[in-house]
Each structure stands twice: as C-alpha cells, then as structure tokens.
Motif scaffolding. Structure first.
Motif, PDB file in Angstrom:
ATOM      1  N   LEU A  75       5.456  12.395   4.826  1.00  0.00           N
ATOM      2  CA  LEU A  75       5.883  13.609   4.120  1.00  0.00           C
ATOM      3  C   LEU A  75       6.391  13.288   2.717  1.00  0.00           C
ATOM      4  N   THR A  76       7.077  12.171   2.584  1.00  0.00           N
ATOM      5  CA  THR A  76       7.576  11.771   1.262  1.00  0.00           C
ATOM      6  C   THR A  76       6.417  11.428   0.339  1.00  0.00           C
ATOM      7  N   GLU A  81       3.188  12.577  -4.416  1.00  0.00           N
ATOM      8  CA  GLU A  81       1.905  12.839  -5.078  1.00  0.00           C
ATOM      9  C   GLU A  81       1.913  14.203  -5.765  1.00  0.00           C
ATOM     10  N   ALA A  82       2.537  15.198  -5.142  1.00  0.00           N
ATOM     11  CA  ALA A  82       2.631  16.528  -5.757  1.00  0.00           C
ATOM     12  C   ALA A  82       3.447  16.483  -7.044  1.00  0.00           C
ATOM     13  N   LEU A  83       4.349  15.504  -7.128  1.00  0.00           N
ATOM     14  CA  LEU A  83       5.194  15.357  -8.314  1.00  0.00           C
ATOM     15  C   LEU A  83       4.597  14.403  -9.350  1.00  0.00           C
ATOM     16  N   GLY A  84       3.390  13.899  -9.105  1.00  0.00           N
ATOM     17  CA  GLY A  84       2.709  13.073 -10.097  1.00  0.00           C
ATOM     18  C   GLY A  84       2.626  11.595  -9.794  1.00  0.00           C
ATOM     19  N   ALA A  85       3.105  11.164  -8.622  1.00  0.00           N
ATOM     20  CA  ALA A  85       3.007   9.753  -8.245  1.00  0.00           C
ATOM     21  C   ALA A  85       1.631   9.466  -7.659  1.00  0.00           C
ATOM     22  N   THR A  86       1.299   8.184  -7.599  1.00  0.00           N
ATOM     23  CA  THR A  86       0.085   7.747  -6.906  1.00  0.00           C
ATOM     24  C   THR A  86       0.489   6.730  -5.842  1.00  0.00           C
ATOM     25  N   VAL A  87      -0.293   6.672  -4.783  1.00  0.00           N
ATOM     26  CA  VAL A  87      -0.007   5.727  -3.702  1.00  0.00           C
ATOM     27  C   VAL A  87      -0.558   4.361  -4.099  1.00  0.00           C
ATOM     28  N   LEU A  97      10.264  -2.627  13.441  1.00  0.00           N
ATOM     29  CA  LEU A  97      11.263  -2.347  12.411  1.00  0.00           C
ATOM     30  C   LEU A  97      11.139  -0.959  11.795  1.00  0.00           C
ATOM     31  N   GLY A  98       9.935  -0.562  11.391  1.00  0.00           N
ATOM     32  CA  GLY A  98       9.774   0.736  10.748  1.00  0.00           C
ATOM     33  C   GLY A  98       8.445   0.860  10.033  1.00  0.00           C
ATOM     34  N   ARG A  99       8.375   1.850   9.142  1.00  0.00           N
ATOM     35  CA  ARG A  99       7.157   2.087   8.358  1.00  0.00           C
ATOM     36  C   ARG A  99       7.502   2.002   6.887  1.00  0.00           C
ATOM     37  N   MET A 100       6.525   1.579   6.099  1.00  0.00           N
ATOM     38  CA  MET A 100       6.745   1.456   4.665  1.00  0.00           C
ATOM     39  C   MET A 100       5.508   1.846   3.884  1.00  0.00           C
ATOM     40  N   ALA A 101       5.711   2.160   2.621  1.00  0.00           N
ATOM     41  CA  ALA A 101       4.635   2.458   1.676  1.00  0.00           C
ATOM     42  C   ALA A 101       5.199   2.220   0.279  1.00  0.00           C
ATOM     43  N   VAL A 102       4.314   2.119  -0.702  1.00  0.00           N
ATOM     44  CA  VAL A 102       4.739   1.952  -2.097  1.00  0.00           C
ATOM     45  C   VAL A 102       3.982   2.955  -2.945  1.00  0.00           C
ATOM     46  N   ILE A 103       4.710   3.612  -3.846  1.00  0.00           N
ATOM     47  CA  ILE A 103       4.101   4.542  -4.798  1.00  0.00           C
ATOM     48  C   ILE A 103       4.291   4.009  -6.209  1.00  0.00           C
ATOM     49  N   LEU A 104       3.493   4.530  -7.115  1.00  0.00           N
ATOM     50  CA  LEU A 104       3.715   4.337  -8.547  1.00  0.00           C
ATOM     51  C   LEU A 104       4.194   5.675  -9.080  1.00  0.00           C
ATOM     52  N   ASP A 105       5.385   5.697  -9.662  1.00  0.00           N
ATOM     53  CA  ASP A 105       5.903   6.957 -10.190  1.00  0.00           C
ATOM     54  C   ASP A 105       5.082   7.359 -11.416  1.00  0.00           C
ATOM     55  N   PRO A 106       5.333   8.527 -12.005  1.00  0.00           N
ATOM     56  CA  PRO A 106       4.519   8.957 -13.144  1.00  0.00           C
ATOM     57  C   PRO A 106       4.496   7.977 -14.332  1.00  0.00           C
TER      58      PRO A 106
END
Length: 116
Positions: A75-76, A81-87, A97-106
C-alpha cells in the motif's frame, strides 16, 4: 513498533572495509561481519539505529538508504508512486523478519520501506 519511523540504515560502500573502519571510528559502532553476505551488522545499543554496511556491486550502487517502518509495504508503494516515486527494489520477504522494498523519491533519493 509504530509506523513511519527509521527502522534500519543501510550503507553500501565501494570499499566496505574502509567504510566500516570509518563509521566505527566516527560513531563508535561495533560491527559484526557476516562473511557469507559481506555485510557488517551494527551491534545494537541504546543510542544506535540498527543497520549495516555492505559492498557496492553491479546491482547495488554506493550510498545510504534509510528504511522506514510502514504498516503495509504494498500500500505504501502504491501511495509513493502516486506521489511521483518509482520502485527501485520491488517488495520481497526477509524470511522470519518482514518485508522490504526500496523507492526512488521524486529527486532520485533511495528510501527503504520496512514492514514487520
């Protein structure tokens, strides 16, 4: 753990041993090297943010990524992405342990997302 606070700091270095020495001296970090991953974990302490220092390679550029706790990685990502980030790194599970991801902000800054 509440959401949206720094949960982990990842330092990726072109010369990981030199970087480990630098941060150990600068901040007094005690590091534990996980040799099979070429990744040094910062030993926990009362004033230490959990994290580690690894090596840059063809798939990992040198730099620092701060991971923030979020209640739901997917969801994040949609919101980011709606705010201009890319995955940059799609969601994946760290077993047990959990889940992770990395975005590139605008502006192209790497920002990590962590879900317990």
């Amino acid at each position: 753990m509440s959401d949206k606070h720094p949960a982990w700091i990842d330092i990726t270095a072109s010369d990981a041993p030199a970087s480990r020495a630098f941060y150990s001296e600068l901040f007094g970090w005690r590091l534990r090297l996980v040799e099979e991953l070429d990744y040094a974990l910062v030993e926990p302490g009362p004033s230490t943010l959990p994290g580690g220092i690894g090596s840059a390679d063809a798939t990992r550029a040198a730099g620092i990524t701060t991971y923030f706790s979020v209640p739901d990685v997917e969801l994040t990502l949609v919101r980011a992405e709606a705010l201009g980030a890319t995955v940059s790194t799609p969601p994946w599970t760290v077993p047990g342990l959990g889940r992770m991801a990395v975005i590139l902000d605008p502006d192209g800054n790497r920002v990590g997302l962590w879900q317990d």
